[in-house]
Design a protein around this motif. Sequence first.
Motif, PDB file in Angstrom:
ATOM      1  N   TRP A   8       0.842  -1.198   0.000  1.00 20.41           N
ATOM      2  CA  TRP A   8       0.000   0.000   0.000  1.00 20.41           C
ATOM      3  C   TRP A   8       0.881   1.252   0.000  1.00 20.41           C
ATOM      4  O   TRP A   8       0.637   2.191  -0.764  1.00 20.41           O
ATOM      5  CB  TRP A   8      -0.929   0.013   1.222  1.00 20.41           C
ATOM      6  N   HIS A  35      -1.412   6.281   8.864  1.00 21.00           N
ATOM      7  CA  HIS A  35      -2.565   5.482   9.301  1.00 21.00           C
ATOM      8  C   HIS A  35      -3.885   6.214   9.083  1.00 21.00           C
ATOM      9  O   HIS A  35      -4.916   5.580   8.863  1.00 21.00           O
ATOM     10  CB  HIS A  35      -2.427   5.078  10.766  1.00 21.00           C
ATOM     11  N   CYS A  36      -3.849   7.538   9.126  1.00 23.03           N
ATOM     12  CA  CYS A  36      -5.074   8.306   8.901  1.00 23.03           C
ATOM     13  C   CYS A  36      -5.632   8.105   7.494  1.00 23.03           C
ATOM     14  O   CYS A  36      -6.826   8.284   7.271  1.00 23.03           O
ATOM     15  CB  CYS A  36      -4.803   9.792   9.135  1.00 23.03           C
ATOM     16  N   TYR A  37      -4.774   7.734   6.550  1.00 19.52           N
ATOM     17  CA  TYR A  37      -5.179   7.573   5.157  1.00 19.52           C
ATOM     18  C   TYR A  37      -5.154   6.122   4.682  1.00 19.52           C
ATOM     19  O   TYR A  37      -5.608   5.829   3.589  1.00 19.52           O
ATOM     20  CB  TYR A  37      -4.263   8.412   4.248  1.00 19.52           C
ATOM     21  N   SER A  38      -4.630   5.224   5.490  1.00 27.40           N
ATOM     22  CA  SER A  38      -4.394   3.842   5.044  1.00 27.40           C
ATOM     23  C   SER A  38      -5.654   3.024   4.834  1.00 27.40           C
ATOM     24  O   SER A  38      -5.580   1.938   4.269  1.00 27.40           O
ATOM     25  CB  SER A  38      -3.448   3.122   6.003  1.00 27.40           C
ATOM     26  N   ASP A  39      -6.807   3.535   5.242  1.00 24.35           N
ATOM     27  CA  ASP A  39      -8.049   2.798   4.999  1.00 24.35           C
ATOM     28  C   ASP A  39      -8.599   3.060   3.593  1.00 24.35           C
ATOM     29  O   ASP A  39      -9.551   2.422   3.166  1.00 24.35           O
ATOM     30  CB  ASP A  39      -9.098   3.134   6.051  1.00 24.35           C
TER      31      ASP A  39
END
Length: 71
Positions: A8, A35-39
């Motif tokens: 990713w 992590h704020c954007y990793s979804d």
Amino acid sequence: MTRIDAAWLEAFDKALLHLFAIDHSDAGMDEFLLHCYSDLPPREAALAFGDDYGLDRDDALWPRPGLERQC
């Protein structure tokens, strides 16, 4: 906090480079911010990050060959 998936992150960096001519290191992103954007899918994450931080698109001033600029 879980680790960022390497595949990713590679795709996210490619999207950032294509859209904004920077990668996550250039942008100063730490693991928390990643992590704020990793979804999101990598391209959507790059676009969201650029929008959140007011980044100018790489093709805003110099469109890629073959692309017409709509004014």
